[in-house]
Design an enzyme around this catalytic site. Sequence first.
Site, short mmCIF file in Angstrom:
data_model
loop_
_atom_site.label_atom_id
_atom_site.label_comp_id
_atom_site.label_asym_id
_atom_site.label_seq_id
_atom_site.Cartn_x
_atom_site.Cartn_y
_atom_site.Cartn_z
N GLY A 220 0.83 -1.19 0.00
CA GLY A 220 0.00 0.00 0.00
C GLY A 220 0.87 1.24 0.00
O GLY A 220 2.03 1.21 -0.40
N SER A 221 0.30 2.32 0.51
CA SER A 221 1.00 3.61 0.41
C SER A 221 2.09 3.74 1.49
O SER A 221 2.02 3.10 2.54
CB SER A 221 0.00 4.74 0.55
OG SER A 221 -0.57 4.71 1.84
N THR A 222 3.03 4.62 1.24
CA THR A 222 4.12 4.84 2.20
C THR A 222 3.60 5.38 3.54
O THR A 222 4.00 4.86 4.59
CB THR A 222 5.18 5.75 1.57
OG1 THR A 222 5.73 5.07 0.43
CG2 THR A 222 6.31 6.07 2.54
N THR A 224 0.75 4.87 5.07
CA THR A 224 0.13 3.77 5.83
C THR A 224 1.22 2.80 6.30
O THR A 224 1.17 2.30 7.43
CB THR A 224 -0.93 3.03 4.99
OG1 THR A 224 -1.86 3.99 4.49
CG2 THR A 224 -1.68 2.01 5.81
N GLY A 225 2.20 2.55 5.47
CA GLY A 225 3.32 1.68 5.85
C GLY A 225 4.03 2.21 7.09
O GLY A 225 4.40 1.44 7.99
N GLU A 242 5.71 -3.27 1.14
CA GLU A 242 5.79 -2.96 -0.30
C GLU A 242 5.02 -1.67 -0.50
O GLU A 242 3.79 -1.68 -0.55
CB GLU A 242 5.16 -4.09 -1.13
CG GLU A 242 5.88 -5.42 -1.04
CD GLU A 242 7.19 -5.44 -1.82
OE1 GLU A 242 7.58 -4.40 -2.39
OE2 GLU A 242 7.83 -6.50 -1.85
N CYS A 276 2.00 -0.25 -8.79
CA CYS A 276 3.07 0.28 -7.94
C CYS A 276 4.33 0.54 -8.74
O CYS A 276 4.93 1.61 -8.66
CB CYS A 276 3.35 -0.69 -6.79
SG CYS A 276 3.61 -2.37 -7.34
P1 NAD Z 1 -3.40 2.50 1.35
O1 NAD Z 1 -2.13 2.58 2.09
O2 NAD Z 1 -4.37 3.62 1.45
O3 NAD Z 1 -4.23 1.21 1.78
C1 NAD Z 1 -3.69 -0.10 1.70
C2 NAD Z 1 -4.36 -0.99 2.73
O4 NAD Z 1 -4.04 -0.53 4.04
C3 NAD Z 1 -5.89 -1.03 2.65
O5 NAD Z 1 -6.32 -2.36 2.89
C4 NAD Z 1 -6.29 -0.13 3.79
O6 NAD Z 1 -7.57 -0.42 4.29
C5 NAD Z 1 -5.23 -0.45 4.82
N1 NAD Z 1 -5.02 0.57 5.86
C6 NAD Z 1 -5.31 1.89 5.81
N2 NAD Z 1 -4.94 2.49 6.96
C7 NAD Z 1 -4.41 1.54 7.76
C8 NAD Z 1 -3.82 1.54 9.06
N3 NAD Z 1 -3.72 2.64 9.79
N4 NAD Z 1 -3.34 0.37 9.53
C9 NAD Z 1 -3.40 -0.76 8.81
N5 NAD Z 1 -3.95 -0.82 7.58
C10 NAD Z 1 -4.44 0.31 7.06
O7 NAD Z 1 -2.99 2.22 -0.17
P2 NAD Z 1 -3.94 2.13 -1.43
O8 NAD Z 1 -4.44 3.52 -1.72
O9 NAD Z 1 -4.92 1.04 -1.25
O10 NAD Z 1 -2.91 1.69 -2.57
C11 NAD Z 1 -2.18 2.58 -3.34
C12 NAD Z 1 -0.75 2.67 -2.87
O11 NAD Z 1 -0.19 1.36 -2.77
C13 NAD Z 1 0.17 3.39 -3.83
O12 NAD Z 1 1.06 4.24 -3.12
C14 NAD Z 1 0.97 2.29 -4.49
O13 NAD Z 1 2.21 2.67 -5.01
C15 NAD Z 1 1.08 1.32 -3.39
N6 NAD Z 1 1.33 -0.04 -3.91
C16 NAD Z 1 2.58 -0.58 -3.73
C17 NAD Z 1 2.87 -1.83 -4.24
C18 NAD Z 1 4.22 -2.47 -4.05
O14 NAD Z 1 4.36 -3.67 -4.29
N7 NAD Z 1 5.24 -1.75 -3.65
C19 NAD Z 1 1.88 -2.53 -4.93
C20 NAD Z 1 0.62 -1.95 -5.09
C21 NAD Z 1 0.36 -0.70 -4.56
#
Ligand code: NAD
Length: 469
Positions: A220-222, A224-225, A242, A276
């Site tokens: 997911g996004s940086t 949130t990571g 990731e 991503c």
């Molecule tokens: P996001 O971070 O908003 O959400 C990802 C997941 O995290 C969702 O299931 C969401 O419900 C969950 N989440 C949200 N807040 C949370 C918290 N506080 N604690 C735990 N979980 C939480 O990301 P997105 O908008 O769904 O995806 C887009 C982003 O993901 C982009 O930045 C993209 O580059 C990245 N991405 C990276 C890869 C990779 O392999 N590096 C692959 C796909 C997407």
Amino acid sequence: MKEYSLMINGQKTAPQGGFFDVLNPATETVVALCPQASIEQLDEAVSAAQGCYESWQYSSDAERKKLLHDIADRIEANAVELAQIIVEEQGKPLFLAQMEVGGAVAWTHATAELEMPVDILEDSDTKRVEVHRKSLGVVGSITPWNWPLMIAVWHIMPAIRSGNTVVSKPSGLTPLNTIRLVEIINEVAPPGLVNVVTGESGIGSGMTKHPGIRKIVFTGSTPTGQTIMRGAADNLKRLTLELGGNDAGIVLPDADPAVVAEGIFQTAFLNMGQTCAALKRLYVHDSIYEELCEKLADVAAKQVMGNGLDEGVTFGPIQNRDQLNLVSELVEDARANGARIICGGSRMDGAGYFYPPTLVADVTDGCRLVDEEQFGPVLPIIRYTDVEDAIKRANASDVGLGGSVWSSDIAKATQIAGRLECGTAWVNGHAELLPYAPFGGCKMSGFGVEFGQEGLMEYTSAQVININK
Ligand code: NAD
């Protein structure tokens, strides 16, 4: 309206938190209702996974391999339904959804065939020292909305192949295909091996802090990571993160625009740019700049935008309104700062989050569209004259997922690729992931890798058995 269920301990389970709507991004109508789990139900799912782990950790290699092959066959048998769900909730054209399901099948078979080796460090008359790889326990998988089925498979399969059990939480924007996947897995897996809890309020953060979960694999996004990493500190969970990227592609002066345009377009706009490791900033040498812009516009003009289920559609909507707004905002900011919009550049009227493939020329570093991850159907094209300067600008980012060099001189391009600060550098390509090659980012794109032997080992810890004969 169809209501989906949680899957806890092999049982379809009604949610304690009610349901929420899952929207079709092409029509903005409701596809189905997604269950909202309570925190108590998250606890139940973790307990079920812990219960199953007591026996699954001792399952044989042969048993795990067979299970993964069986799961792959079950996914394949349900391919038509899964692809349909993906189009309806994610928005991508049907051919891409079919590719996603096909990838899920192939990756599951490939993960089945990975090995869990025992290394012998010493075997003398008096001593034998072995290194075993032990599973960790319950793995929490948290996934995004762009390639939801594929990414769930990337998390779940190596976790169970290496002897762990799983609690999966998909994005609330695209949860249905993962719920269906976990139901399919449960047709052949022991109860509790793979569970799914959906819901947006607190389930993800509850998993992050949960003392019963030993590892979080997150895509997911940086931002949130970063939140997850803080939450995971309490019981020192293992993490694979990731995260976002802002991949640069450098086109050298010897590249032939007619040859590279199609590949550049397809890897920048893969899944409407919501990938991503898509190409997100394109640095083009001045000598071929205008010609390449023209050739890219020719490829863009061939795209057929529409509902992914309609015949002939190659380009779907953006997945959600927030992302559509971000993409629009970045393009408007570039336009206000003197950029030239070659094609596209404004959202379509009517229902659905449609935004056409957009090429933006005469932008440079410092502009938001270049510096930030757009994660959508827009490519900024940046002019350069000195290759060293282009490399420097490509690396001047706090993220480092992928990068690429495009050229007819393979040796020169390969040498430059090696200087890019990223987890994967492609030559004359981009965004291609392979089940046998480790994939991950550096800098703020995260840490840990997925895929292949190295990816599998991320779900294990080393145990040394030191035998005094
Ligand atoms: P996001 O971070 O908003 O959400 C990802 C997941 O995290 C969702 O299931 C969401 O419900 C969950 N989440 C949200 N807040 C949370 C918290 N506080 N604690 C735990 N979980 C939480 O990301 P997105 O908008 O769904 O995806 C887009 C982003 O993901 C982009 O930045 C993209 O580059 C990245 N991405 C990276 C890869 C990779 O392999 N590096 C692959 C796909 C997407």
